[in-house]
Motif scaffolding. Structure first.
Motif, PDB file in Angstrom:
ATOM      1  N   HIS A 214      72.934  60.502  46.425  1.00  0.00           N
ATOM      2  CA  HIS A 214      71.851  59.570  46.097  1.00  0.00           C
ATOM      3  C   HIS A 214      70.467  60.171  46.333  1.00  0.00           C
ATOM      4  O   HIS A 214      69.481  59.654  45.810  1.00  0.00           O
ATOM      5  CB  HIS A 214      71.990  58.271  46.899  1.00  0.00           C
ATOM      6  N   HIS A 215      70.414  61.239  47.099  1.00  0.00           N
ATOM      7  CA  HIS A 215      69.123  61.851  47.403  1.00  0.00           C
ATOM      8  C   HIS A 215      68.840  63.117  46.592  1.00  0.00           C
ATOM      9  O   HIS A 215      67.708  63.592  46.578  1.00  0.00           O
ATOM     10  CB  HIS A 215      69.038  62.156  48.906  1.00  0.00           C
ATOM     11  N   LEU A 216      69.842  63.645  45.903  1.00  0.00           N
ATOM     12  CA  LEU A 216      69.648  64.881  45.147  1.00  0.00           C
ATOM     13  C   LEU A 216      68.523  64.732  44.122  1.00  0.00           C
ATOM     14  O   LEU A 216      68.424  63.722  43.424  1.00  0.00           O
ATOM     15  CB  LEU A 216      70.945  65.278  44.427  1.00  0.00           C
ATOM     16  N   ASN A 217      67.674  65.754  44.078  1.00  0.00           N
ATOM     17  CA  ASN A 217      66.584  65.860  43.103  1.00  0.00           C
ATOM     18  C   ASN A 217      65.603  64.691  43.136  1.00  0.00           C
ATOM     19  O   ASN A 217      64.944  64.417  42.139  1.00  0.00           O
ATOM     20  CB  ASN A 217      67.147  66.053  41.688  1.00  0.00           C
ATOM     21  N   ARG A 218      65.491  64.025  44.273  1.00  0.00           N
ATOM     22  CA  ARG A 218      64.517  62.928  44.403  1.00  0.00           C
ATOM     23  C   ARG A 218      63.147  63.459  44.830  1.00  0.00           C
ATOM     24  O   ARG A 218      62.163  62.743  44.785  1.00  0.00           O
ATOM     25  CB  ARG A 218      65.009  61.896  45.426  1.00  0.00           C
ATOM     26  N   HIS A 219      63.088  64.706  45.307  1.00  0.00           N
ATOM     27  CA  HIS A 219      61.825  65.357  45.691  1.00  0.00           C
ATOM     28  C   HIS A 219      61.057  64.534  46.731  1.00  0.00           C
ATOM     29  O   HIS A 219      59.849  64.340  46.613  1.00  0.00           O
ATOM     30  CB  HIS A 219      60.958  65.633  44.462  1.00  0.00           C
ATOM     31  N   LEU A 220      61.764  64.058  47.744  1.00  0.00           N
ATOM     32  CA  LEU A 220      61.133  63.284  48.804  1.00  0.00           C
ATOM     33  C   LEU A 220      60.216  64.171  49.627  1.00  0.00           C
ATOM     34  O   LEU A 220      60.477  65.358  49.805  1.00  0.00           O
ATOM     35  CB  LEU A 220      62.201  62.649  49.696  1.00  0.00           C
ATOM     36  N   THR A 221      59.170  63.568  50.138  1.00  0.00           N
ATOM     37  CA  THR A 221      58.194  64.305  50.943  1.00  0.00           C
ATOM     38  C   THR A 221      58.302  63.885  52.413  1.00  0.00           C
ATOM     39  O   THR A 221      58.850  62.823  52.731  1.00  0.00           O
ATOM     40  CB  THR A 221      56.764  64.025  50.464  1.00  0.00           C
ATOM     41  N   ASN A 222      57.749  64.707  53.260  1.00  0.00           N
ATOM     42  CA  ASN A 222      57.715  64.362  54.681  1.00  0.00           C
ATOM     43  C   ASN A 222      56.861  63.111  54.898  1.00  0.00           C
ATOM     44  O   ASN A 222      57.149  62.290  55.767  1.00  0.00           O
ATOM     45  CB  ASN A 222      57.209  65.531  55.516  1.00  0.00           C
ATOM     46  N   GLU A 223      55.819  62.940  54.098  1.00  0.00           N
ATOM     47  CA  GLU A 223      54.989  61.731  54.200  1.00  0.00           C
ATOM     48  C   GLU A 223      55.830  60.487  53.886  1.00  0.00           C
ATOM     49  O   GLU A 223      55.736  59.472  54.587  1.00  0.00           O
ATOM     50  CB  GLU A 223      53.809  61.826  53.237  1.00  0.00           C
TER      51      GLU A 223
END
Length: 157
Positions: free
Chosen positions: A78-87
């Motif tokens: 579910h998190h693959l390629n979501r490009h989440l940031t530390n912010e």
């Protein structure tokens, strides 16, 4: 006299009902947060219940997430390629803990320390697995978090 067995983190916080209240209220608040709103704007209505089931299993509750939704490998998918940031990670963590306070979930230092330790670890893993090139280990076990004794797919036994 035999030593008493401490309750699981899941039991200490109030079980699945408390987790469902937490995730439902948390996701009600997400649209008010400019950092998180775009991450979850296409979230399905069942998302809060899935997150509650995942957290329940990690914190020592029933293994419903693994049985019904595919366990830790599926959460990673579910998190693959979501490009989440530390912010975004920090905003998620901040809002979840603020929601836990709003709902008056246990705030004793030992519990919160254990909970925050998992949330820090888990959200950092989510960010790592959301970046280009991340892959799912289909054999990754579900993390099991307790009162300082941690076992997970990326931790030594």
């Amino acid at each position: 006299m035999a030593p008493s067995i401490p309750p699981t983190l899941y039991d200490w916080l109030g079980g699945i009902d408390a987790l469902k209240r937490l995730t439902t209220r948390f996701y009600e608040r997400v649209p008010e947060d400019d950092t998180l709103k775009p991450v979850f704007e296409h979230m399905g209505a069942d998302h809060p219940a899935h997150v509650a089931a995942f957290l329940a299993e990690v914190l020592g509750g029933p293994q419903d997430y693994s049985a019904k939704h595919g366990g830790h490998p599926e959460m990673i998918r579910h998190h693959l390629n979501r490009h989440l940031t530390n912010e975004q990670r920090k905003a998620w963590l901040r809002l979840l803990l603020d929601t836990a306070d709003e709902l008056k979930l246990p705030d004793d230092p030992e519990f919160r320390s254990a909970l925050v330790a998992y949330l820090e670890w888990g959200t950092r893993l989510a960010v790592i697995n959301s970046q280009p090139g991340a892959a799912v280990d289909v054999n990754a076990p579900m993390p099991k978090w307790g009162w300082g004794e941690v076992k997970g797919p990326y931790l030594p036994d």
